[in-house]
Design a protein around this motif. Structure first.
Motif, PDB file in Angstrom:
ATOM      1  N   ARG A 108      51.339   4.747  28.431  1.00 33.65           N
ATOM      2  CA  ARG A 108      52.541   4.269  29.110  1.00 33.65           C
ATOM      3  C   ARG A 108      53.579   5.377  29.204  1.00 33.65           C
ATOM      4  O   ARG A 108      53.799   6.116  28.244  1.00 33.65           O
ATOM      5  CB  ARG A 108      53.152   3.094  28.363  1.00 33.65           C
ATOM      6  N   GLU A 120      59.167   2.402  28.374  1.00 37.21           N
ATOM      7  CA  GLU A 120      59.395   1.600  27.179  1.00 37.21           C
ATOM      8  C   GLU A 120      59.697   0.163  27.587  1.00 37.21           C
ATOM      9  O   GLU A 120      60.206  -0.083  28.683  1.00 37.21           O
ATOM     10  CB  GLU A 120      60.551   2.176  26.351  1.00 37.21           C
ATOM     11  N   GLY A 121      59.400  -0.755  26.700  1.00 41.90           N
ATOM     12  CA  GLY A 121      59.639  -2.154  27.022  1.00 41.90           C
ATOM     13  C   GLY A 121      58.494  -2.753  27.812  1.00 41.90           C
ATOM     14  O   GLY A 121      57.382  -2.225  27.835  1.00 41.90           O
TER      15      GLY A 121
END
Length: 245
Positions: free
Chosen positions: A208, A211-212
């Motif tokens: 990824r 973030e989140g």
């Protein structure tokens, strides 16, 4: 009894993997036809097709440095439509090479017209199935970024197998991207967004780059008709960004 005329045979329907497009018809105006004939050689790559419509013939390859006449980062947009996104990006980033992959001829013609009017030299178009171009035509590790914005979500559950973003597409994207290269995804269909995230979170060789739960909206993406339509209908726009490791 008069025999009814048969529909033209479309070999693009005979594939064993999802494709990056849905075959659409669309007529060009006479002015678009003229512009297409006059200017397409400046932008459209000559890629021999295989047995299926818009497939890439065996052995067909292309070197980005030769295609563009220079060494520069290459960004590939899968499903460029009428070219609004990639035309804006190419104009804003002349130091970067851009390749639009689309099979909708009328959309390609409009892109060519606008690219010629803008005098763009860092944009090329490919009228082929994107996964085949990424897997067979372009050299391994030659792409800096791949963009897939608002692909067909294939809403019905029985059609989910036709979705472009899959484990196999992740494999193909990983091959095409250079180390540290980025895959950017965007959709206004929540179910597809969840599917994309699940596929890419599990894809080997990717991590990824956000973030989140979701990535921030990619600031380099212009507001196209597809995105605006989703917003007007009250749908959340979901972005995802993954980096090759």
């Amino acid at each position: 009894m008069t025999e009814q005329p048969r529909k033209p045979f479309d070999p693009s329907t005979f594939r064993d993997k999802p494709v990056s497009f849905v075959r659409r018809s669309g007529r060009m105006t006479p002015s678009q036809e003229r512009a297409w004939e006059e200017s397409r050689s400046d932008f459209l790559l000559e890629i021999a097709h295989g047995p299926a419509a818009t497939s890439v013939a065996a052995g067909e390859t292309g070197d980005p440095a030769e295609i563009f006449g220079r060494e520069a980062d290459l960004i590939v947009e899968v499903g460029s439509g009428q070219g609004h996104q990639i035309l804006s990006a190419a104009a804003a980033r002349p130091e970067t090479n851009f390749l639009a992959v689309e099979v909708f001829r009328a959309g390609l013609a409009r892109t060519v017209i606008r690219a010629a009017d803008a005098g763009l030299t860092n944009l090329r178009l490919a009228e082929v199935n994107a996964p085949e171009l990424l897997e067979h035509y372009l050299p391994e590790g030659s792409v800096a970024e791949i963009w897939v914005f608002f692909p067909d979500p294939w809403k019905k559950a029985k059609h989910h197998k036709r979705r472009l973003i899959s484990a196999d597409f992740a494999r193909i994207a990983h091959r095409a991207l250079k180390p540290g290269g980025v895959l950017r995804l965007g959709t206004d269909w929540q179910n597809y967004a969840d599917h994309m995230r699940e596929v890419m979170d599990e894809a080997p060789g990717f991590e990824r780059a956000f973030e989140g739960d979701w990535a921030e909206r990619y600031e380099g993406r212009v507001l196209t008709a597809f995105e605006n339509k989703g917003i007007e209908k009250g749908r959340d726009i979901r972005d995802l960004t993954y980096r090759k490791i």
